[in-house]
Design a protein around this motif. Sequence first.
Motif, PDB file in Angstrom:
ATOM      1  N   SER A 133      15.558  -9.567  -1.118  1.00  0.00           N
ATOM      2  CA  SER A 133      16.063  -8.745  -0.025  1.00  0.00           C
ATOM      3  C   SER A 133      17.537  -8.994   0.254  1.00  0.00           C
ATOM      4  CB  SER A 133      15.239  -9.016   1.244  1.00  0.00           C
ATOM      5  OG  SER A 133      15.647  -8.186   2.299  1.00  0.00           O
ATOM      6  N   ALA A 134      18.052 -10.157  -0.148  1.00  0.00           N
ATOM      7  CA  ALA A 134      19.467 -10.458   0.074  1.00  0.00           C
ATOM      8  C   ALA A 134      20.371  -9.541  -0.731  1.00  0.00           C
ATOM      9  CB  ALA A 134      19.741 -11.914  -0.289  1.00  0.00           C
ATOM     10  N   SER A 135      19.869  -9.006  -1.846  1.00  0.00           N
ATOM     11  CA  SER A 135      20.693  -8.142  -2.688  1.00  0.00           C
ATOM     12  C   SER A 135      20.091  -6.750  -2.896  1.00  0.00           C
ATOM     13  CB  SER A 135      20.913  -8.800  -4.058  1.00  0.00           C
ATOM     14  OG  SER A 135      19.671  -9.056  -4.700  1.00  0.00           O
ATOM     15  N   LYS A 136      18.757  -6.653  -2.737  1.00  0.00           N
ATOM     16  CA  LYS A 136      18.083  -5.388  -3.003  1.00  0.00           C
ATOM     17  C   LYS A 136      16.852  -5.291  -2.123  1.00  0.00           C
ATOM     18  CE  LYS A 136      16.769  -2.599  -7.016  1.00  0.00           C
ATOM     19  NZ  LYS A 136      16.563  -2.614  -8.487  1.00  0.00           N
ATOM     20  N   LEU A 137      16.639  -4.108  -1.545  1.00  0.00           N
ATOM     21  CA  LEU A 137      15.528  -3.937  -0.627  1.00  0.00           C
ATOM     22  C   LEU A 137      14.186  -4.164  -1.324  1.00  0.00           C
ATOM     23  CD1 LEU A 137      16.624  -0.756   1.376  1.00  0.00           C
ATOM     24  CD2 LEU A 137      16.785  -3.147   2.083  1.00  0.00           C
ATOM     25  N   VAL A 138      13.269  -4.748  -0.592  1.00  0.00           N
ATOM     26  CA  VAL A 138      11.908  -4.926  -1.087  1.00  0.00           C
ATOM     27  C   VAL A 138      11.251  -3.554  -1.200  1.00  0.00           C
ATOM     28  CG1 VAL A 138       9.635  -5.884  -0.539  1.00  0.00           C
ATOM     29  CG2 VAL A 138      11.694  -7.231  -0.114  1.00  0.00           C
ATOM     30  N   THR A 139      10.554  -3.324  -2.299  1.00  0.00           N
ATOM     31  CA  THR A 139       9.915  -2.029  -2.495  1.00  0.00           C
ATOM     32  C   THR A 139       8.534  -1.993  -1.851  1.00  0.00           C
ATOM     33  OG1 THR A 139       8.842  -2.613  -4.590  1.00  0.00           O
ATOM     34  CG2 THR A 139      11.113  -1.815  -4.708  1.00  0.00           C
ATOM     35  N   TYR A 140       8.047  -0.786  -1.685  1.00  0.00           N
ATOM     36  CA  TYR A 140       6.711  -0.594  -1.131  1.00  0.00           C
ATOM     37  C   TYR A 140       5.665  -1.258  -2.025  1.00  0.00           C
ATOM     38  CZ  TYR A 140       2.421   1.971   0.081  1.00  0.00           C
ATOM     39  OH  TYR A 140       1.134   2.300   0.425  1.00  0.00           O
ATOM     40  N   GLY A 141       5.829  -1.113  -3.347  1.00  0.00           N
ATOM     41  CA  GLY A 141       4.876  -1.702  -4.281  1.00  0.00           C
ATOM     42  C   GLY A 141       4.851  -3.220  -4.212  1.00  0.00           C
ATOM     43  N   GLN A 142       6.022  -3.849  -4.066  1.00  0.00           N
ATOM     44  CA  GLN A 142       6.077  -5.310  -3.974  1.00  0.00           C
ATOM     45  C   GLN A 142       5.389  -5.802  -2.704  1.00  0.00           C
ATOM     46  OE1 GLN A 142      10.336  -5.539  -4.302  1.00  0.00           O
ATOM     47  NE2 GLN A 142      10.251  -6.272  -6.401  1.00  0.00           N
ATOM     48  N   ALA A 143       5.626  -5.102  -1.602  1.00  0.00           N
ATOM     49  CA  ALA A 143       4.978  -5.499  -0.349  1.00  0.00           C
ATOM     50  C   ALA A 143       3.465  -5.333  -0.432  1.00  0.00           C
ATOM     51  CB  ALA A 143       5.542  -4.671   0.810  1.00  0.00           C
ATOM     52  N   ILE A 144       3.013  -4.258  -1.057  1.00  0.00           N
ATOM     53  CA  ILE A 144       1.574  -4.023  -1.211  1.00  0.00           C
ATOM     54  C   ILE A 144       0.958  -5.103  -2.093  1.00  0.00           C
ATOM     55  CG2 ILE A 144      -0.104  -2.496  -2.311  1.00  0.00           C
ATOM     56  CD1 ILE A 144       0.657  -1.586   0.436  1.00  0.00           C
TER      57      ILE A 144
END
Length: 392
Positions: A133-144
């Motif tokens: 998250s420090a460089s790139k937003l967390v994706t929906y798939g990663q959170a799932i």
Amino acid sequence: MAREHLRGVLTGSRPSMRPEIEPVFTALMRARPHALLRWMRPAAARHAILTTLAEGSGPITHDTLDAHQPTVTVQHLRAALVAGGALPPRDEQLAQLEQWLSKILVRVEAPDERKILRTYLAWGPLRRLRRRSASKLVTYGQAIGVRHEIKNAVRFVQWLHQQGSTLGECTQDHLDAWLAEGAHNRTLIRSFLLWTSRRGHTRPLEAPAYTTDFGQDVIAQDHRWKLVRRLIHDDTLDTVDRAAGLLLLLFAQPTSRITQLTTHQVTDRDTTVTLQLGSEPVILPPPLDDFIRQLVHRRQGRAVTAPLDEAPWLFPGAYPGQPLTPYSLAARLKALGIRCRVARRSALIELASELPAYVISRLLGFHQTTADQWQRDNQGYGAAYAAELTYR
């Protein structure tokens, strides 16, 4: 009229609007007047939230909005305030995941086991996502993915207690019995148990590695190409659906990646249009190239308010400054008869049979290891798939 109405709501019972609410007023005033009036109609929940903010004290922060129920109304208001500069941007997928984790951990009744799970999260999945998250937003798939893993861990601990055991007393027989009772995704427990074994919380336990069902639940390639032809020739379909559907069916892009595409990834050289999916740009075939051109030049979301800076998303969504959500896009494509998950698998099978893993990795933006796995799975699946096609 919209300005006076909004000022009245945000003033509340006070003689004048409090200074901390002024940024909210400025951000919301970026909306079109008629749209703002509809958005604020008195019977709506958003009207009640604005009144609560007006009657409160202190600055309006993300924590202020987090105190309300995580409804669509709160999400929309948060997006409008971020887009209008009243709130700083944050990684919403990560923030929502952290809130969800704090709630699911409460289901673990034993304090020591709850502490073990919390420590695992802090030094395992959450640590990885926070670094990203420090460089790139967390994706929906990663959170799932993290949600599925922790759900399995919590269920496993609860199941052990139903068997009269605990995490520390768990044996290999317990684990084998639990794995045998459910679906193959229960093997997601493996990372957690490896971590607990190394730290002495459990005895050494062996769980099989999680494997994808790559070759399962696919559509026939002739049906896939039928869907492609419809997206190409049916002019009554929305350009958003046609472009997204072709990116999924031809290039095996998941909805979580499609919705994150920006104008910066598109290069238009008049005769050709390229799209940067991986390290090497892909030359888009017609008419997909024209669909992408249209999205670049006339991007239209459904947001009520406008962001301070024009959002670069190719697929803008209902929230100001934010893209279309993966599940919204999946619902749109499903209405056209495209089941995203199985259609993407079918595209992957054909790509893996035609292109080297290295080429797939560089062009489509997938990790080399993932592309290698696809090819291995495809080699072991070819005969069965051919037989299935013949049967159909």
